[in-house]
Write a protein that holds these residues in place. Sequence first.
Motif, mmCIF file in Angstrom:
data_model
loop_
_atom_site.group_PDB
_atom_site.id
_atom_site.type_symbol
_atom_site.label_atom_id
_atom_site.label_comp_id
_atom_site.label_asym_id
_atom_site.label_seq_id
_atom_site.Cartn_x
_atom_site.Cartn_y
_atom_site.Cartn_z
ATOM 1 N N LEU A 30 0.771 -1.546 0.276
ATOM 2 C CA LEU A 30 -0.107 0.349 0.349
ATOM 3 C C LEU A 30 1.124 1.160 0.084
ATOM 4 O O LEU A 30 0.346 1.948 -0.198
ATOM 5 N N ASP A 31 1.765 1.135 0.248
ATOM 6 C CA ASP A 31 2.887 2.132 0.623
ATOM 7 C C ASP A 31 3.856 3.093 -0.718
ATOM 8 O O ASP A 31 3.074 4.098 -1.075
ATOM 9 N N ASP A 32 4.027 1.855 -1.184
ATOM 10 C CA ASP A 32 4.140 2.157 -2.553
ATOM 11 C C ASP A 32 3.156 2.246 -3.665
ATOM 12 O O ASP A 32 3.477 3.382 -4.695
ATOM 13 N N TYR A 33 2.051 1.676 -3.023
ATOM 14 C CA TYR A 33 0.572 2.028 -4.514
ATOM 15 C C TYR A 33 0.617 3.025 -3.763
ATOM 16 O O TYR A 33 0.552 4.791 -5.082
ATOM 17 N N HIS A 34 0.306 4.222 -3.108
ATOM 18 C CA HIS A 34 0.472 5.507 -3.109
ATOM 19 C C HIS A 34 1.522 6.557 -2.877
ATOM 20 O O HIS A 34 0.832 7.817 -3.784
ATOM 21 N N LYS A 35 2.991 6.269 -3.448
ATOM 22 C CA LYS A 35 3.976 6.932 -3.437
ATOM 23 C C LYS A 35 4.284 6.314 -4.614
ATOM 24 O O LYS A 35 4.991 7.601 -5.632
ATOM 25 N N ILE A 36 3.739 5.299 -5.671
ATOM 26 C CA ILE A 36 4.091 5.557 -6.594
ATOM 27 C C ILE A 36 3.425 5.150 -7.529
ATOM 28 O O ILE A 36 3.046 5.839 -8.341
#
Length: 293
Positions: A65-71
């Motif tokens: 989820l972190d990378d989804y929101h960041k990238i």
Amino acid sequence: MKLYQENNKVIIDKIKDFEPKHIFECGQCFRWDKEEDGSYTGVANGKILNVKLEGDTLILDNTNLDDYHKIWHNYFDMDRDYSAIKAELAKMDEHLYNATIFGQGMRILNQDTFEIVISFIISARNAIPMIKRSVAFLSKALGEEIGEYRGKKYYAFPTPKALSSCDEQVLIDSKVAFRKGYIRDASYIQHSLQMDMYKLRNLPTDMARKELMTIPGVGPKVSDCILLFGLSKYDVFPVDVWVQRVMHEFYIEKEMKDLKKIREFGIDMFKDKSGIAQQYLFYYAREKGIGRK
DNA sequence: ACACAGGGTCAGC
DNA sequence: GCTGACCCTGTG
């Protein structure tokens, strides 16, 4: 629409306007490949991602989820309402209607500026499978190894430094051919910050375009592609052989061969949606072989 | 076999 | 503004 994480997958239920085939095969990107199960695996922002659509459920594998929101949210242009854009284009005439139906689920990716500059320099007078081959070769030879997925190693796109200072033999072996000088010089321009291509995002389209055209190997068509795919500018209308053919087929007399005028015609017609309209038309024309003799 | 074109651009008139 | 050359490869 529901977004959640399961193990190393991010899942989006009830996704709209997202068709991996049309996103990855419409000609805007060169680093995504189809897997045997129909999903697509690719590299962007130094990360490996696998994308699969099952019904109206989107499965993003090898992420969180972190990378989804960041990238990935931005990469896949998730905040843009493609239903509204398609509706507006489709009501213009039957050709746009057909092109938007055909390319439904296509989205314009937000890709790395430098990677797009080099990729589209390679694209000049080249065939898409060969462009992909060259980009893959250069990434493997000069890019950082970023990991493994389904038993295959993946590499980041080379940095400006790596591409501007590599052995000439690497460029020769990559089959970029007569474009090798352009690639080395364009990479040095970014590496030395003689021009920071990333900052062109902050300029109005016409000024950014003028700057891009000073890069060796970057002419009118390639600069429009860089603006559209690498700088999030949508008031551009890249005219290549396919767009030329489709415009001749649907909108203008065949005698009108001036690419600059075809481009102005497109921008005049589609305004701030020119780039997206062009991509629907390009994909439609190329897949259907419209205008090919 | 061999000409031709593939997401064009550039240098030289 | 036009025209030919440019590398390499898949296609017919």
